[in-house]
Scaffold this motif. Structure first.
Motif: not given
Lengths: 178, 195
Positions: B78-81, B83-90, B111-119, B124-126
């Protein structure tokens, strides 16, 4: 491309001089015309890492990481980018990081684009609400002094400082394809 | 849920940090910070308690400032998502000494185990590879975990590592929330002087 190089305005050269002489080692930016000379100079300088960002809040975290590692870093952005940074500014206050940003203004002088107005007019207030001291340079001959004063407050006193570079410095944007 | 074998987060982080004693560590807020703290507090850890999305770009600034030391960002999906654009910056900078480790339970754990985009479909590797971080992989086997530590210590290129962890909540282990204390301790450990 067939562009003749035009010398950068003296005030933009003065900004890079302050950063360079102040030992800045990282310059993070989302581009703007008013920052173009500093960005070009950073790219050309082997002692300075130029970091192009996808969004400005990355820069708030990046310059804090640089300070953690012992380097001075600055963030360049346009006034619209200040809005993107708001929650990330928490990092500066929560951990008392020094911070120095240069903000080129839009939405305040001979603005053609109404979409620039809301954030441009809120920029100073947003910065101040988040605990950042705001200075402004409106005339070319005062840029060097004000940027230098803000820079010293950030890195000598550990303050959080933004210098707003008035839209009048950059001048009217030409929109017509004449 | 996908049929991927999931890892115990605390065990993974503890073994990784034990194998990378010289690493400078930035954590994302929440469980990743607790995992790193539970593995043993270190002067060279910087724990975020907010600034969501900031762990990876903070790691970049640190990696550029300290090119001779390995820098590891340990954060959640969730934290990475955020700021996901920072992977482009890196990826645009390709610091040889920076590794991003994402502990991925596919959920917003704080925050209550809501599903994130990665599920919900995001790979995320792609994503990391698409942004230009060529060395991006899933660490599942003990060998790939060893490989992760080896790459961190080698400082031979930017690395992105995804670790599928169980969506559980280990006992809270709360690192200091005093940001100036943690910052100054970190800088002192690097031999940096106060301004």
């Amino acid at each position: 491309m067939n562009q003749t190089p035009v010398p950068a305005p003296a005030w933009q050269q003065a900004i890079f001089k302050v950063l360079k002489e102040g030992g800045v080692r990282q310059i993070a930016y989302v581009p703007d015309a008013g920052h173009s000379h500093v960005i070009r100079s950073a790219i050309a300088d082997p002692d300075i890492e130029d970091v192009v960002l996808t969004t400005e809040e990355e820069g708030v975290a990046l310059v804090s990481g640089a300070w953690l590692g012992g380097q001075r870093a600055v963030l360049l952005m346009q006034s619209s980018g200040v809005g993107n940074c708001v929650n990330m500014f928490s990092l500066l206050k929560a951990a008392d990081f020094p911070f120095f940003t240069l903000v080129t203004m839009r939405g305040e002088y001979a603005e053609f684009n109404p979409w620039q107005g809301p954030m441009g007019k809120a920029t100073q207030g947003v910065l101040e609400l988040m605990g950042i001291h705001v200075l402004r340079a409106s005339h070319p001959d005062e840029v060097a002094e004000i940027v230098s004063a803000g820079f010293d407050a950030a890195f000598e006193a550990g303050e959080r400082v933004a210098v707003l570079l008035s839209q009048s410095l950059i001048g009217r944007k030409t929109w017509g394809r004449k | 849920m996908n049929p991927i074998q999931r890892t115990d987060r605390r065990e993974f982080v503890a073994k990784l940090l034990a194998a990378t004693p010289d690493a400078l560590v930035i954590t994302g807020l929440g469980s990743a910070a607790y995992d790193v703290f539970a593995a043993g507090d270190r002067d060279r850890n910087y724990y975020l308690w907010g600034a969501m999305g900031g762990a990876a770009p903070m790691g970049l600034g640190l990696a550029l400032a300290q090119p001779d030391k390995p820098v590891v960002v340990i954060t959640g999906d969730g934290e990475l998502l955020m700021g996901i654009g920072s992977l482009a910056t890196i990826a645009a900078k390709q610091p040889k000494n920076l590794t991003i480790v994402v502990l991925d339970n596919g959920h917003f754990g704080e925050t209550g185990m809501q599903r994130s985009h990665s599920s919900l479909g995001t790979d995320l590797v792609a994503v990391a590879k698409g942004f230009g971080i060529a060395t991006a992989f899933i660490a599942a086997s003990p060998e790939s975990r060893y490989d992760t530590a080896r790459r961190i210590n080698a400082r031979q290129g930017t690395v992105f590592v995804q670790v599928f962890i169980e969506a559980d909540e280990p006992p809270r282990a709360l690192p200091p929330r005093d940001g100036p204390f943690v910052k100054n301790r970190f800088r002192t450990a690097l031999g940096l002087k106060p301004f």
